[in-house]
Design a protein around this motif. Structure first.
Motif, mmCIF file in Angstrom:
data_model
loop_
_atom_site.group_PDB
_atom_site.id
_atom_site.type_symbol
_atom_site.label_atom_id
_atom_site.label_comp_id
_atom_site.label_asym_id
_atom_site.label_seq_id
_atom_site.Cartn_x
_atom_site.Cartn_y
_atom_site.Cartn_z
ATOM 1 N N HIS A 26 4.860 10.401 0.202
ATOM 2 C CA HIS A 26 4.449 8.352 0.092
ATOM 3 C C HIS A 26 4.993 8.192 -0.829
ATOM 4 O O HIS A 26 5.693 6.614 -0.475
ATOM 5 C CB HIS A 26 3.368 8.885 -0.656
ATOM 6 C CG HIS A 26 1.863 7.154 -0.045
ATOM 7 N ND1 HIS A 26 1.101 7.374 -0.827
ATOM 8 C CD2 HIS A 26 2.412 6.801 -0.233
ATOM 9 C CE1 HIS A 26 -0.094 6.667 -0.194
ATOM 10 N NE2 HIS A 26 1.356 5.338 0.340
ATOM 11 N N HIS A 85 1.995 -0.757 -2.946
ATOM 12 C CA HIS A 85 2.582 0.474 -3.681
ATOM 13 C C HIS A 85 2.866 0.604 -5.220
ATOM 14 O O HIS A 85 2.289 1.643 -6.147
ATOM 15 C CB HIS A 85 3.497 1.509 -2.855
ATOM 16 C CG HIS A 85 3.253 1.791 -1.480
ATOM 17 N ND1 HIS A 85 3.035 0.595 0.213
ATOM 18 C CD2 HIS A 85 1.823 2.184 -1.120
ATOM 19 C CE1 HIS A 85 2.455 1.534 0.475
ATOM 20 N NE2 HIS A 85 2.381 2.587 0.177
ATOM 21 N N TRP A 134 -5.253 -1.715 4.202
ATOM 22 C CA TRP A 134 -5.977 -1.679 2.353
ATOM 23 C C TRP A 134 -7.432 -1.846 1.955
ATOM 24 O O TRP A 134 -7.912 -2.879 2.763
ATOM 25 C CB TRP A 134 -4.950 -1.713 1.333
ATOM 26 C CG TRP A 134 -3.292 -1.605 1.055
ATOM 27 C CD1 TRP A 134 -2.386 -1.525 2.541
ATOM 28 C CD2 TRP A 134 -2.693 -1.044 -0.118
ATOM 29 N NE1 TRP A 134 -1.271 -0.839 1.709
ATOM 30 C CE2 TRP A 134 -1.489 -1.402 0.747
ATOM 31 C CE3 TRP A 134 -3.601 -0.194 -0.856
ATOM 32 C CZ2 TRP A 134 -0.760 0.695 -0.106
ATOM 33 C CZ3 TRP A 134 -2.199 0.369 -1.721
ATOM 34 C CH2 TRP A 134 -0.708 0.676 -1.507
ATOM 35 N N ASP A 168 -4.727 2.636 -0.869
ATOM 36 C CA ASP A 168 -4.278 2.903 0.639
ATOM 37 C C ASP A 168 -4.495 3.388 1.408
ATOM 38 O O ASP A 168 -5.606 4.764 1.453
ATOM 39 C CB ASP A 168 -2.892 3.765 0.114
ATOM 40 C CG ASP A 168 -1.541 3.653 1.505
ATOM 41 O OD1 ASP A 168 -2.294 3.330 2.611
ATOM 42 O OD2 ASP A 168 -1.207 4.003 0.929
ATOM 43 N N HIS A 172 -0.627 7.710 6.218
ATOM 44 C CA HIS A 172 0.316 8.444 5.521
ATOM 45 C C HIS A 172 -0.359 8.870 4.228
ATOM 46 O O HIS A 172 0.048 10.057 3.411
ATOM 47 C CB HIS A 172 1.801 7.690 5.412
ATOM 48 C CG HIS A 172 1.772 6.383 4.479
ATOM 49 N ND1 HIS A 172 2.196 5.323 5.130
ATOM 50 C CD2 HIS A 172 1.067 5.701 3.258
ATOM 51 C CE1 HIS A 172 1.910 4.411 4.818
ATOM 52 N NE2 HIS A 172 1.286 5.029 3.274
HETATM 53 FE FE LIG Z 1 1.126 4.158 1.621
#
Ligand SMILES: [Fe+2]
Length: 206
Positions: A26, A85, A134, A168, A172
């Motif tokens: 990630h 992120h 998100w 998130d 992934h």
């Molecule tokens: Fe992500």
């Protein structure tokens, strides 16, 4: 050039809630890719590259008519992904405070009743976000707390809201460990939230 900060803890630090392999991929692959594509997008736009990422995202909607469409899309997707992120790593911790205190605790009580009320709203927003995106706790334009989700890598900064925490919900972020069980992943993230950091972020908005 924007840069990728190392994770503020080891890849395995969030085990068993989030596994080390997911954290490594990630941060080192997904986050790095957002960064690389953001830097490519601003390569010929020094006036944009000079902005802190938060400022760039805040003024992005005003530039939808003036920026080339491919640059606008790259900044929205990869600039958003880069900033989102950065925040995500910051608001997670293997230890830390499990409850906010001070002004944020009071604001949560006013807006949501209590922490359980906030958790219900946040998990609901994260669960119902269709596809990638998100879930957020933000301070809105009225200075009030709000919870909602955004698709893809859209940031609350793009509507002049200050994100306090973001979760998130792209696959992934959880698929290796949780597969399709997004609610289990959300429960795990709730256990990792660093309320000291989130409360400090709130104070900067007052
Ligand atoms: Fe992500």
């Amino acid at each position: 050039m924007y840069t990728l900060a190392p994770l503020p803890y080891a890849y395995e630090a969030l085990e068993p809630h989030i596994d080390a392999t997911t954290m490594q991929l990630h941060h080192d692959k997904h986050h790095q890719a957002y960064l690389d594509k953001l830097n490519a997008a601003v390569e010929n736009h020094p006036e944009l590259a000079a902005l802190p990422i938060e400022a760039l995202l805040k003024q992005l909607p005003a530039q939808v008519q003036t920026l080339p469409a491919d640059i606008y899309a790259a900044l929205r997707n990869h600039g958003g992904g880069y900033a989102n992120h950065n925040l995500f790593w910051e608001i997670l911790t293997p230890g830390g405070a499990k409850e906010p205190n001070g002004e944020l605790a009071a604001a949560i009580a006013t807006a949501f009743g209590d922490m359980a009320g906030l958790k219900t709203k946040l998990v609901d927003a994260a669960t119902k976000q269709f596809g990638s995106g998100w879930a957020w706790l933000v301070v809105d334009e009225m200075g009030k707390l709000a919870v909602y989700s955004t698709p893809n890598q859209d940031s609350p900064l793009m509507q002049q809201h200050q994100p306090l925490l973001g979760i998130d919900v792209w696959e992934h972020a959880y698929y290796l460990k949780y597969q399709n069980r997004r609610p289990e992943y959300l429960e795990a993230v709730w256990q990792l939230l660093n309320w000291d950091v989130i409360a400090a972020r709130y104070l900067t908005t007052r």
